[in-house]
Design a protein around this motif. Structure first.
Motif, PDB file in Angstrom:
ATOM      1  N   UNK B 413       0.842  -1.270  -0.050  1.00 10.96           N
ATOM      2  CA  UNK B 413      -0.048   0.015   0.018  1.00 10.96           C
ATOM      3  C   UNK B 413       0.904   1.433   0.098  1.00 10.96           C
ATOM      4  N   UNK B 415       3.815   1.474  -1.176  1.00  8.71           N
ATOM      5  CA  UNK B 415       4.491   1.649  -2.508  1.00  8.71           C
ATOM      6  C   UNK B 415       3.508   2.268  -3.480  1.00  8.71           C
ATOM      7  N   UNK B 416       2.212   1.968  -3.439  1.00 10.96           N
ATOM      8  CA  UNK B 416       1.125   2.703  -4.381  1.00 10.96           C
ATOM      9  C   UNK B 416       1.171   3.970  -3.948  1.00 10.96           C
ATOM     10  N   UNK B 421      -0.022   6.380  -7.397  1.00  8.86           N
ATOM     11  CA  UNK B 421      -1.070   5.439  -8.035  1.00  8.86           C
ATOM     12  C   UNK B 421      -2.135   5.491  -7.091  1.00  8.86           C
TER      13      UNK B 421
END
Lengths: 296, 447
Positions: B413, B415-416, B421
């Motif tokens: 999460x 990283x998103x 993103x």
């Protein structure tokens, strides 16, 4: 129909095939059956085999309800279709371009297949370095145009780098098989086409490609199976990130088994992958099965 | 009797080694280790700068005790698979394991490790001058004790299962020359650190503000945790309820993302090594992470910024709070050579050896080591002491499920979020729900 020592000759094929069947049964079916059995239990790495909590199909249901599993499967399918398509086009094109017996061609062909001989984990590390935003040679070349893409930090670029790496490594595989196929083509058909005034493109389109089709179909099948279970390169290059943008399904299974240590969960995912791979392979073989054609 | 030139040379060399080592090496004769002579132990050990230095002492351990050592060396995050597999067997291959702090509670709860207090109480095995109390308190409590409050904090119920070795806290390293060039205040607070990051990104071509870890999985979670507790955030509270979507955690996540956005190019994919390297190669003006930067930063072979690095305590946000992490030595319960393994652990972490390893760029285990002149030559000792004072044993929840939460929930999460993103708040709410699912499955909320 009795032979010497009263042996029924009609049984001979079964007797000769029996050792191979036995080996296959032990070496192939037993692990698969064991994986299916494991997928029904909640087992953690390092725990004794008993007692194990039986969870039945609820593990599979839990896995399929997980959005990251679905995303990972979608990434894998997208990756597999894309790289196999590009590798087939490039590999066949190169084989057609290099099929003529020219001076030095043997050495060139040997050089050309080198990427295939490198261990996948090394391929991942090589390309991770190549695409490094600060010290990688690709960005050094691109510096001439004043651009500096963050290849491995941007989700769409990271997926692209993974595809490039796979294409670099496995186009030679398609090339070798296509070249072998081309060299096995009956030249009289090609000569006849030339006499009939067919152009080079027409000869390729109507003579060579149809004759190559059985080999190409097997090549697609092998590459597709390989791409669907790809792991090492993506593990070394991106570890599946950023986010899930490059998380191939095999890597997801690996993380489930060795990071979270849920062996039952990862076995359920492995069975899913097996089903998808088998379904795709069966569909391909139903569409065009070279073995069936050969058998008449 | 004629003495050959080779024999004379060998004798001289042996005497030289003995003379050099004698002030430091604890003799096996001072212990009851004589019976262990000839035994051979296997150690699972990480590839890590501290252990690279420690490795050079092993021949001396063998010379002093007669115990042979075989190393099974691997990348630090890969050690867990091998250790769990070995420690699950009736008799494993490993006699000593090096664990990462995150794994200590899980290993103890799965009954994998020997408690060490009874071994220290055994006069036959304990080194006479070992002085367990000399170990840095934060490291002793954070890495060695298991079973206290929340299962991993010091307090009632906590017992000793490991000895810290290669332990670390966090520090801020910054480029004195770049800060001076832009009239920036060396950051004591997060506001100053953020200001510096913005200015440097804007005004210093090709350079980012803060280098930090951010690769998907364990690395991005570690990068985020650096900022979480200074903002008073928690991953879970005392009742194991996820707090990653609480205002404090959201603030820390916003700050983390801004540091990525103003960081060096490609920051969102950096692992531990790349993050440190970005700072050492001049691509970032700040580095806020492990004190293991001290050694490489002064090594011209690894650093382009040898003469321009300054150090400060991990800056204050809502409060001062720093990392407590690194490695510890432990003895698996299924080791067949537990006594020799215990001898090795004590010898390596004894005062004399600790000074030698630290003076060569390793990480100290003992507070007194920081007083040694050889160590003072290379360590910013005063800053290190400040960092130790704020090192937080509750920097992350070291529960059995932490690896899954760190890698598969937060590691994905976050990283998103940092790659743009996904928006911060809804994604952290999703993460909170996912953490709760993991903890529910593990039985944390049974009444």
């Amino acid at each position: 129909m009795l032979g010497r020592w009263g042996f029924d000759r009609r049984l001979a094929p079964y007797v000769f095939a029996a050792p191979a069947v036995l080996i296959m049964a032990v070496g192939l079916f037993y692990p698969v059956v064991e994986a299916v059995r494991l997928s029904l239990y909640e087992v953690r790495l390092g725990e004794p085999p008993t007692p194990q909590a039986f969870r039945g199909l609820s593990i599979l249901a839990e896995a399929l309800a997980d959005s990251s599993v679905r995303t990972s499967m979608a990434v894998t399918l997208q990756f597999s279709v894309l790289v196999v398509a590009v590798e087939m086009v490039l590999g066949v094109a190169l084989a057609l371009a290099l099929e003529k017996p020219l001076r030095g061609m043997r050495a060139f062909r040997t050089l050309f297949v080198l990427p295939m001989m490198i261990a996948p984990i090394c391929v991942g590390l090589i390309w991770r370095y190549m695409f490094d935003v600060n010290v990688g040679p690709i960005n050094s070349w691109l510096a001439m145009f004043h651009v500096k893409p963050a290849w491995l930090a941007d989700p769409s670029l990271a997926f692209f780098t993974l595809c490039v790496t796979d294409i670099w490594q496995f186009t030679p595989f398609v090339f070798i098989l296509a070249l072998a196929g081309l060299q096995g083509i009956d030249q009289s058909a090609v000569e006849a086409a030339k006499i009939d005034g067919a152009s080079v493109l027409q000869t390729i389109r109507y003579i060579k490609i149809p004759l190559l089709a059985p080999i190409l179909m097997i090549t697609i099948l092998m590459r597709l199976i390989d791409a669907l279970r790809g792991l090492e390169v993506v593990y070394a290059m991106t570890n599946g990130g950023p986010g899930l943008s490059t998380e191939l399904f095999s890597l997801h299974i690996y993380k489930s088994a060795f990071v979270t240590q849920r062996m039952g969960h990862s076995a359920a995912l492995s069975v899913c992958l097996l089903v998808v791979t088998t379904a795709l392979s069966a569909a391909l073989l139903m569409w065009s099965n070279p073995m069936r054609r050969k058998g008449g | 009797m004629r003495i050959s030139r080779r024999a004379a040379l060998q004798a001289s060399l042996g005497s030289a080694v003995a003379a050099f080592a004698s002030p430091y090496v604890a003799r096996g004769a001072e212990t009851g280790w004589a019976g262990l002579k000839g035994q051979s132990i296997v150690i699972n050990w990480p590839s890590h700068p501290h252990y690279d230095v420690a490795k050079t002492l092993i021949p001396e351990f063998t010379a002093a005790t007669g115990i042979k050592v075989e190393l099974d060396e691997m990348q630090y995050l890969r050690m867990k698979d091998a250790q769990v597999l070995q420690m699950s067997k009736p008799q494993g291959d490993y006699d000593v394991i090096v664990y990462v702090i995150m794994w200590k509670t899980e290993y103890v709860q799965r009954n994998f490790l020997n408690e060490l207090t009874p071994l220290f109480a055994d006069e036959r095995l304990a080194m006479k001058d070992y002085n367990k109390d000399g170990i840095i308190k934060a490291y002793y409590e954070g890495l060695g004790l298991v079973g206290g409050p929340r299962g991993y904090l010091p307090g009632p119920g906590a017992k000793l299962y490991g000895i810290p070795y290669g332990a670390e806290c966090s520090v801020l390293a910054y480029r004195k020359d770049i800060f001076a060039k832009h009239n920036l205040t060396p950051p004591r607070t997060y506001d100053e650190m953020l200001t510096a990051a913005r200015v440097i990104k804007e005004k210093e071509p090709g350079m980012g503000g803060l280098a930090q870890r951010a690769q998907t999985g364990h690395q991005v979670t570690a990068g985020w945790l650096i900022h979480l507790t200074p903002f008073n955030g928690q991953v879970i509270d005392d009742k194991f309820v996820p707090q990653v979507a609480a205002p404090e955690a959201i603030k820390a996540t916003e700050v983390y993302k801004e540091f990525i956005d103003t960081g060096p190019a490609g920051a969102a994919s950096f692992d531990f090594g790349q993050s440190m390297n970005a700072f050492l190669q001049g691509q970032a003006a700040m580095y806020c992470d492990s004190i293991s930067v001290f050694g490489p930063a002064r090594n011209p072979a690894k650093s382009k910024v040898v003469d321009s690095v300054g150090y400060l305590v991990h800056p204050k946000a809502t409060r001062y709070s720093g990392e407590l992490g690194g490695f510890g030595l432990a003895i698996p319960k299924n080791s067949a050579r537990r006594e020799a393994a215990f001898a090795f652990m004590q010898w390596m972490t004894a005062a004399q050896q600790d000074i030698r390893v630290t003076a060569q760029g390793g990480q100290p285990t003992r507070l007194a080591t920081l007083e040694h002149p050889d160590v003072k030559k290379i360590y910013p000792v005063d800053v290190y002491r400040e960092c130790l004072e704020i090192a937080n044993p509750d920097w992350r929840p070291i529960i059995n499920e932490w690896t899954e939460i760190s890698e598969k929930v937060l590691g994905l999460r976050l990283s998103e979020i940092i790659t743009g993103k996904a928006p911060i708040k809804p994604t952290m709410e999703t993460a909170a729900t996912e953490i709760k699912t993991v903890l529910t499955r593990a039985g944390y909320y049974k009444t």
